[in-house]
Design a protein around this motif. Sequence first.
Motif: not given
Length: 586
Positions: A138-146
């Motif tokens: 999930e983090c890789e598809k979004a961004t670390p901050t998201q």
Amino acid sequence: MEKSRPLWDNHFQFVFACISYAVGLGNVWRFPYLCQMHGGGGFLIPYLIMLVVEGMPLLFLELAVGQLMHQGSIGTWNAISPYLCGVGIASVVVSFFLSMYYNVINGWAFWYLFHSFQDPLPWASCPLNINHTNYEEECEKATPTQYFWYRKTLNISPSIEESGSIQWEQAACLILAWLVVYLCILRGTEYTGKVVYVTAILPYIVLIIYLIRVLTLHGATNGLRYMFTPKLEQLANPKTWINAATQIFFSLGLGFGSLIAFASYNDPNNNCERHAIIVSLINSATSIFASIVTFSIYGFKATFNYKSCVNKMILLLTNVFDLKEGLLTTENLENMKQYLASVYPRKYAEVLPQIRNCSLETELDTAVQGTGLAFIVYSEAIKNMEFSQLYSVLYFVMLLLLGIGSMLGNTAAILTPLTDIKFLSSHVPREIISGSVCIINCVIGLIFTTRAGNYWFNIFNDYAATLSLLLIVLVETIAVCYIYGLKRFSKDLCVMIGHEPSWYWKVLWAFISPILIISLFVFYITDYIRTGISQYQAWDATEGQLVTKDYPRGGLAVIGLLVASTSSCIPLGALVTFIKLRRNRQ
């Protein structure tokens, strides 16, 4: 005026209280968003015009009425006419709704502040998955901050219908935020008058520190250039003017009853005209100042993302086509992409899904508002700074101070009418009244700490106040000018400030301001009819992005209830008064 009524120790306390209330989170995240959406520096033209013809006169009106009547919103409008008691009640209800969800932001700020002391910052990179073999998908598809915002902070559910359980870490932060507010309002103006010095001044110190730092960041000038390059064609867009008027209206906190409550603790001869001008100008200047800091961060973030995108494309093409290292550069990347596509069409087609068009302008055009700007964009920029922990602590302390300052005004709008009730204030200590209000708000506010809490937060933020406040201020203006009487009001002001208000104030109160408010009201009604309110943005963990979903019937029902419960107070109050007076005559 009752002799026992407390007063501010001096004029500075009153001014700082108004500034602390008016200068809030909207100055930091909504105004920059509107600038970005409506032509950068060009937005300042309608914004400043609306400040002069709408913001100042309406602020002066509320301060003058509160100082004249020396009561909270309910007592003030009831004194002008018993039929107007519903106006004050509507203000209290709106402020109650606002307090319910607004302090949740302070809870989030506490959460981020506590995590700001970690090295590295927990939103600086993606965490490993359960097997420690790769990063969280999930983090890789979004961004670390998201990911940190939506998953670690909110642990958000896929839809508003899946409420989930209370997130107790967020609940603890919310309770802490309410405890801080309670300590600040514990003894009324005696405590609040001291606290506002801190909540009004320290945010400016933090902004100055940030300004000095961000101006040295690579790409900050790109953001400032974007902000101060006006797109004057936006002046022909009616929505630009509507949003400028709306921003002035809500930024000053008109209609909530907070300004009336603060002014009710003034000395009868306080120059509220001068203070209205000072507070209005400082509020708008703060918005512009905060935008300079924000656009510098926009520029840094956009430049960083643009450079990262370019470097990834250079590395990808160099490896796939076995090019000599250094052959591809930022300057020739687009030309080389075209060349490789024409010479190696089949090979280029294979990697085409991985190729992105890197554009600095596109990065700068990506407008983000609200919590997205406060907790995602800023934190993303902070993680790439040197001494990121220090700047993270400073930023979230500033958010807390801005939020607490606004909460002091929100709670004053509720507490002042309550303490004005003689029976209640004579039998119940103020500390218990204040504590009860805080506890009730906090308990109800726990709904915003559930997994679907952010969706309910957005509903309250979008619909709890907008139409109701426009209606409240419209009735306030009409009440002063045409029920109490503009001539009578002018004579009262002459006693208070030493001279009658000029024709400028009178024309704006009697004609221009009501027309503007009616125009805003009509715009929002027609916009709701045209676009509807049936959809919202939900977080899709599978895709790592926001998706549009339809509101369930329960969500639409809550929206309708929020609007009706506040707006209906005005006609219902008049109807109840009419029935009472008719019975008394009989």
